[in-house]
Design a protein around this motif. Structure first.
Motif: not given
Length: 352
Positions: A234-257
């Protein structure tokens, strides 16, 4: 947490614009012509100029709505002094103008900051018995709550801020202030003592109503099991969806992942793109487009910069380049010193 004002409720403005357009088919016809086969013969400036010409004519004919729409065009274009003058002229007749004046005085748009006056206008909207003010009252309650939280224009009070935000959030009503729902999530996760279950609830409500900030935060809460059970999927689903919509903080946390999972090539490609955002121009632009808080945009950029620097330093997924790595480490520190200190501590203990 540094907050921003609630924008003029979109539904109300779009409804007004639709009604206005319905009365002015020539304007719609003109736009359709210009955006059709002859699209090379127009630009944004020409569209704005044409809209203002038509609005000026409608004002001359006594169209009351055109006064507000002209002020709103000025506001959206960033011509705040002209917008302020227009809204001041019609504030006794148009609640939307009163609302915009509250935002402009509180934030210092087109005028010196006057938080007391901004608060006064927001209270007028909240206290108005007029049905035409009703659609603005949730947003005005959010803004007034922000004033109490920040202690500007009123005596600081977390309790009053919370009360007003709860009124503005209206139990998760999608037609209420979704921004208030998201801010309640942030508030409950940062206050002492933290109330993470409440934070998770309000971020869930806001996310369900389309809030991008909350969608990314939900991903982190699922990832770390904060206020809910841990759920990596669920975490990755939310982060990927948010990152795809332009949430830069979510993008940063995906980088960390990606880094921690040793997906270094993917980490490098993704982190460099984020790290190369222009902090002066892109942060306010992204904040305006996504309604995400600038401090979280900076956080995402700092995280991406740090991990990109680490990959450069060690030659992971990219040719080793210690000089360039130093540049990105410095950038991360400039963007978010506290986060960079935390990551550096993990580096020292060989956890990165």
């Amino acid at each position: 947490m540094k907050l921003t004002s609630e924008k003029l409720p979109k539904n109300a403005f779009h409804t007004s614009l639709s009604q206005y357009a319905a009365k002015n088919p020539k304007f719609i016809q003109w736009i359709n012509e210009k955006t059709g086969t002859n699209s090379n013969h127009y630009n944004h400036a020409n569209l704005v100029d044409k809209a203002l010409q038509i609005l000026k004519e409608r004002i001359r004919r006594g169209d009351a709505m055109a006064y507000f729409l002209r002020g709103q065009v000025y506001f959206e274009e960033g011509w705040y002094e002209e917008a302020l003058e227009q809204f001041e002229e019609i504030k006794e007749k148009d609640h939307q103008a009163t609302y915009q004046l509250g935002v402009m005085y509180y934030d210092g748009l087109g005028t010196a900051v006057n938080a007391e006056k901004g608060v006064e206008y927001m209270k007028k909207i909240i206290d108005s018995p007029c049905p035409k003010a009703r659609h603005l009252q949730f947003a005005a309650a959010y803004n007034l709550g922000r004033a109490y939280y920040e202690g500007k224009g009123v005596k600081q009070s977390d309790e009053e801020a919370e009360r007003l935000w709860l009124c503005a959030a209206d139990n998760g009503n999608p037609k209420a202030s979704v921004k208030a729902q998201s801010v309640l999530g942030l508030y409950y996760s940062t206050k002492e003592p933290k109330e993470l279950e409440k934070a998770f609830y309000w971020h869930s409500e806001a996310c369900g109503n389309g809030n991008l900030e909350s969608q990314g935060t939900l991903g982190l809460m699922y990832f770390y099991g904060q206020g809910t059970r841990r759920d990596t999927e669920a975490a990755l689903h939310c982060l990927r969806e948010a990152a795809g919509r332009g949430n830069v903080c979510a993008q940063g946390h995906l980088v960390e992942y990606y880094y921690k999972m040793k997906f270094f090539t993917k980490c490098v490609a993704f982190s460099k793109r984020i790290a190369d955002y222009d902090e002066v121009h892109d942060i306010p632009t992204i904040a305006q487009a996504t309604d995400c808080l600038p401090e979280f945009i900076s956080r995402g950029m700092a995280m991406a910069s740090f991990y990109y620097a680490r990959c450069l330093q060690l030659g992971l997924g990219i040719t080793k380049d210690e000089a360039t790595a130093k540049h990105y480490y410095s950038q991360a520190c400039r963007l978010n010193p506290a986060l960079t200190d935390e990551l550096h501590a993990l580096l020292i203990h060989q956890r990165i």
